[in-house]
Design a protein around this motif. Structure first.
Motif, PDB file in Angstrom:
ATOM      1  N   VAL A   1      14.758  12.055 -16.587  1.00  0.00           N
ATOM      2  CA  VAL A   1      15.755  11.461 -15.692  1.00  0.00           C
ATOM      3  C   VAL A   1      15.005  10.501 -14.772  1.00  0.00           C
ATOM      4  O   VAL A   1      14.188  10.924 -13.953  1.00  0.00           O
ATOM      5  N   ILE A   2      15.276   9.211 -14.928  1.00  0.00           N
ATOM      6  CA  ILE A   2      14.584   8.185 -14.146  1.00  0.00           C
ATOM      7  C   ILE A   2      15.387   7.923 -12.883  1.00  0.00           C
ATOM      8  O   ILE A   2      16.566   7.568 -12.942  1.00  0.00           O
ATOM      9  N   THR A   3      14.752   8.113 -11.736  1.00  0.00           N
ATOM     10  CA  THR A   3      15.450   7.967 -10.467  1.00  0.00           C
ATOM     11  C   THR A   3      14.669   7.067  -9.520  1.00  0.00           C
ATOM     12  O   THR A   3      13.436   7.031  -9.558  1.00  0.00           O
ATOM     13  N   GLY A   4      15.402   6.330  -8.688  1.00  0.00           N
ATOM     14  CA  GLY A   4      14.765   5.452  -7.717  1.00  0.00           C
ATOM     15  C   GLY A   4      14.076   6.258  -6.626  1.00  0.00           C
ATOM     16  O   GLY A   4      14.719   7.084  -5.958  1.00  0.00           O
ATOM     17  N   ILE A   5      12.786   6.026  -6.443  1.00  0.00           N
ATOM     18  CA  ILE A   5      12.014   6.741  -5.417  1.00  0.00           C
ATOM     19  C   ILE A   5      11.355   5.686  -4.538  1.00  0.00           C
ATOM     20  O   ILE A   5      10.333   5.108  -4.907  1.00  0.00           O
ATOM     21  N   ASP A   6      11.968   5.417  -3.393  1.00  0.00           N
ATOM     22  CA  ASP A   6      11.454   4.360  -2.524  1.00  0.00           C
ATOM     23  C   ASP A   6      10.888   4.890  -1.209  1.00  0.00           C
ATOM     24  O   ASP A   6      10.568   4.121  -0.304  1.00  0.00           O
ATOM     25  N   SER A   7      10.766   6.212  -1.099  1.00  0.00           N
ATOM     26  CA  SER A   7      10.218   6.813   0.113  1.00  0.00           C
ATOM     27  C   SER A   7       9.607   8.159  -0.243  1.00  0.00           C
ATOM     28  O   SER A   7       9.897   8.744  -1.293  1.00  0.00           O
ATOM     29  N   PHE A   8       8.785   8.681   0.657  1.00  0.00           N
ATOM     30  CA  PHE A   8       8.176   9.993   0.423  1.00  0.00           C
ATOM     31  C   PHE A   8       9.235  11.094   0.495  1.00  0.00           C
ATOM     32  O   PHE A   8       9.125  12.114  -0.179  1.00  0.00           O
ATOM     33  N   GLU A   9      10.272  10.884   1.293  1.00  0.00           N
ATOM     34  CA  GLU A   9      11.355  11.857   1.378  1.00  0.00           C
ATOM     35  C   GLU A   9      12.052  12.009   0.029  1.00  0.00           C
ATOM     36  O   GLU A   9      12.307  13.131  -0.436  1.00  0.00           O
ATOM     37  N   ARG A  10      12.352  10.888  -0.617  1.00  0.00           N
ATOM     38  CA  ARG A  10      13.010  10.949  -1.924  1.00  0.00           C
ATOM     39  C   ARG A  10      12.061  11.480  -2.995  1.00  0.00           C
ATOM     40  O   ARG A  10      12.479  12.132  -3.944  1.00  0.00           O
ATOM     41  N   LEU A  11      10.790  11.189  -2.844  1.00  0.00           N
ATOM     42  CA  LEU A  11       9.811  11.742  -3.782  1.00  0.00           C
ATOM     43  C   LEU A  11       9.769  13.258  -3.669  1.00  0.00           C
ATOM     44  O   LEU A  11       9.777  13.962  -4.690  1.00  0.00           O
ATOM     45  N   ASP A  12       9.735  13.775  -2.449  1.00  0.00           N
ATOM     46  CA  ASP A  12       9.688  15.220  -2.265  1.00  0.00           C
ATOM     47  C   ASP A  12      10.945  15.884  -2.840  1.00  0.00           C
ATOM     48  O   ASP A  12      10.868  16.980  -3.423  1.00  0.00           O
TER      49      ASP A  12
ATOM     50  N   ALA B   1       0.830  -1.209   0.000  1.00  0.00           N
ATOM     51  CA  ALA B   1       0.000   0.000   0.000  1.00  0.00           C
ATOM     52  C   ALA B   1       0.864   1.258   0.000  1.00  0.00           C
ATOM     53  O   ALA B   1       0.471   2.295  -0.552  1.00  0.00           O
ATOM     54  N   GLU B   2       2.062   1.177   0.597  1.00  0.00           N
ATOM     55  CA  GLU B   2       2.959   2.338   0.591  1.00  0.00           C
ATOM     56  C   GLU B   2       3.468   2.610  -0.826  1.00  0.00           C
ATOM     57  O   GLU B   2       3.590   3.760  -1.239  1.00  0.00           O
ATOM     58  N   SER B   3       3.753   1.542  -1.574  1.00  0.00           N
ATOM     59  CA  SER B   3       4.183   1.705  -2.960  1.00  0.00           C
ATOM     60  C   SER B   3       3.114   2.425  -3.763  1.00  0.00           C
ATOM     61  O   SER B   3       3.413   3.324  -4.567  1.00  0.00           O
ATOM     62  N   ILE B   4       1.871   2.037  -3.554  1.00  0.00           N
ATOM     63  CA  ILE B   4       0.759   2.655  -4.270  1.00  0.00           C
ATOM     64  C   ILE B   4       0.644   4.131  -3.907  1.00  0.00           C
ATOM     65  O   ILE B   4       0.449   4.990  -4.777  1.00  0.00           O
ATOM     66  N   ARG B   5       0.802   4.437  -2.626  1.00  0.00           N
ATOM     67  CA  ARG B   5       0.711   5.843  -2.203  1.00  0.00           C
ATOM     68  C   ARG B   5       1.829   6.679  -2.817  1.00  0.00           C
ATOM     69  O   ARG B   5       1.608   7.830  -3.218  1.00  0.00           O
ATOM     70  N   ILE B   6       3.046   6.121  -2.894  1.00  0.00           N
ATOM     71  CA  ILE B   6       4.170   6.853  -3.482  1.00  0.00           C
ATOM     72  C   ILE B   6       3.890   7.163  -4.945  1.00  0.00           C
ATOM     73  O   ILE B   6       4.074   8.293  -5.418  1.00  0.00           O
ATOM     74  N   ILE B   7       3.438   6.161  -5.688  1.00  0.00           N
ATOM     75  CA  ILE B   7       3.165   6.353  -7.116  1.00  0.00           C
ATOM     76  C   ILE B   7       2.073   7.391  -7.322  1.00  0.00           C
ATOM     77  O   ILE B   7       2.197   8.298  -8.156  1.00  0.00           O
TER      78      ILE B   7
ATOM     79  N   ILE C   1       4.546  14.268 -11.693  1.00  0.00           N
ATOM     80  CA  ILE C   1       5.451  13.330 -12.355  1.00  0.00           C
ATOM     81  C   ILE C   1       4.607  12.338 -13.152  1.00  0.00           C
ATOM     82  O   ILE C   1       3.840  11.561 -12.581  1.00  0.00           O
ATOM     83  N   THR C   2       4.750  12.361 -14.458  1.00  0.00           N
ATOM     84  CA  THR C   2       3.925  11.499 -15.306  1.00  0.00           C
ATOM     85  C   THR C   2       4.658  10.254 -15.778  1.00  0.00           C
ATOM     86  O   THR C   2       4.020   9.252 -16.105  1.00  0.00           O
ATOM     87  N   PHE C   3       5.990  10.283 -15.858  1.00  0.00           N
ATOM     88  CA  PHE C   3       6.755   9.186 -16.450  1.00  0.00           C
ATOM     89  C   PHE C   3       6.987   8.090 -15.413  1.00  0.00           C
ATOM     90  O   PHE C   3       7.607   8.321 -14.372  1.00  0.00           O
ATOM     91  N   LEU C   4       6.494   6.887 -15.720  1.00  0.00           N
ATOM     92  CA  LEU C   4       6.647   5.739 -14.838  1.00  0.00           C
ATOM     93  C   LEU C   4       7.434   4.647 -15.547  1.00  0.00           C
ATOM     94  O   LEU C   4       7.061   4.186 -16.621  1.00  0.00           O
ATOM     95  N   ASP C   5       8.527   4.238 -14.938  1.00  0.00           N
ATOM     96  CA  ASP C   5       9.413   3.198 -15.459  1.00  0.00           C
ATOM     97  C   ASP C   5       9.091   1.867 -14.790  1.00  0.00           C
ATOM     98  O   ASP C   5       8.724   1.824 -13.613  1.00  0.00           O
TER      99      ASP C   5
END
Length: 332
Positions: free
Chosen positions: A264-275, A60-66, A74-78
């Motif tokens: 630029v595709i970057t790993g986003i595994d937390s809300f901190e990195r998303l922000d 569920a956290e993955s879904i919330r991040i996306i 952010i529209t581009f999803l890899d």
């Protein structure tokens, strides 16, 4: 191409920004968008890497991040057929329900080198992603000298990809790899010899690559000349570049955005990195020639042997080396 030409080409890709508004008041700028090569499509300048989206303990956290990424602009999803045993695609598919699919530019990758294996993986990815098509389909991990010949051979993966595009399962076609600029150039040459032109090419582009066996220097200028959308990955070397202490995460992202890349595709595994990613994407700031030069001076010593770029100099990132069965049967 000179650094000035790179920066000018990057600026040419940027789509005029729009300002979000509420009750007649100007608010924060939207995430900057860029042209995807000659395709006519536009994508967010930062993309969510699919591999890291399968790491959260709670799906569920993955879904919330996306969803927060999409809501943030952010529209581009890899993604990829093999990421986390398919879990990354499953989670992304669930996140794209409730109308989110229509807001996203969705990309996934397949490993199969023969038509049958590739076609099977395409259909499996679509089922996991809960969609009838992806916006971009790419051949994954073109890292072997014979990958171009296998892909374009009679009964090869390119036939399956072309069939998928014809059937409406994919809008655009590309390939990825992280091992050698030489192999990327061979893939482009093989495509040309077969009367085919890719829409996109994905490769590692970062402050270390600029110094060692460089995709930036050898491949990127050709993509610019041919109007092929360049997709940057591994901006932080996942995370070995940051471990050197020579550059910050924000500098890594801004360096890549100063190149003529579509995303630029970057790993986003937390809300901190998303922000963090959203903040950089909204700034839409291209580094000056002086700023780029300063970053390259700081990173030169750490970069010179390629030890930081493990995807080039080791099998650390080579999923299909660990699982050759993903490629399908080898003819002969």
């Amino acid at each position: 191409m000179t650094r000035r030409e790179f920066i000018d080409a990057a600026l040419a890709l940027i789509v005029a920004p729009k300002m979000a508004s509420a009750a007649g008041k100007r608010t924060a700028p939207n995430v900057s968008r860029r042209k995807l090569g000659r395709t006519g499509a536009e994508v967010s300048c930062i993309g969510v890497g699919g591999y890291h989206i399968g790491h959260q303990q709670d799906p569920a956290e993955s879904i919330r991040i996306i969803r927060r990424a999409i809501d943030g602009g952010i529209t581009f999803l890899d993604n990829c057929w093999d990421y986390n045993g398919g879990e990354s695609e499953i989670r992304m598919g669930n996140a794209l329900r409730d109308g989110y699919r229509a807001k996203a530019f969705l990309m996934t990758k397949i490993d199969g080198r023969d038509r049958e294996t590739a076609a099977s993986q395409i259909d499996e990815s679509l089922r996991r992603l809960q969609t009838d098509h992806v916006d971009l389909l790419q051949l994954h991990e073109v890292i072997r000298d014979d990958d171009p010949e296998r892909a374009f051979a009679a009964g090869g993966a390119i036939e399956a990809m072309l069939a998928a595009r014809k059937a409406g399962k994919a809008r655009f076609l590309g390939f990825t790899g992280h091992k050698s600029p030489r192999i990327h150039l061979k893939m482009l040459d093989t495509a040309h010899a077969n009367g085919f032109r890719f829409d996109t090419v994905q490769m590692p582009l970062n402050v270390m690559d600029a110094h060692f066996d460089s995709f930036e220097k050898q491949v990127l200028p050709r993509l610019v000349r041919e109007g092929i959308g360049a997709l940057a990955m591994k901006p932080m070397g996942d995370p070995f570049i940051l471990d050197t202490g020579t550059v910050s995460a924000r500098e890594c992202l801004r360096y890549d955005l100063s190149l003529p890349v579509s995303v630029v595709i970057t790993g986003i595994d937390s809300f901190e990195r998303l922000d963090q990613a959203l903040s950089v994407a909204r700034e839409s700031k291209v580094l000056s020639e002086k700023e780029v030069a300063a970053v390259l001076v700081r990173t030169a010593e750490a970069a010179k042997t390629g030890s930081v770029e493990k995807y080039k100099t080791s099998h650390h990132f080579d999923g299909t080396v660990q699982h050759p069965e993903w490629l399908g049967p080898r003819a002969g």
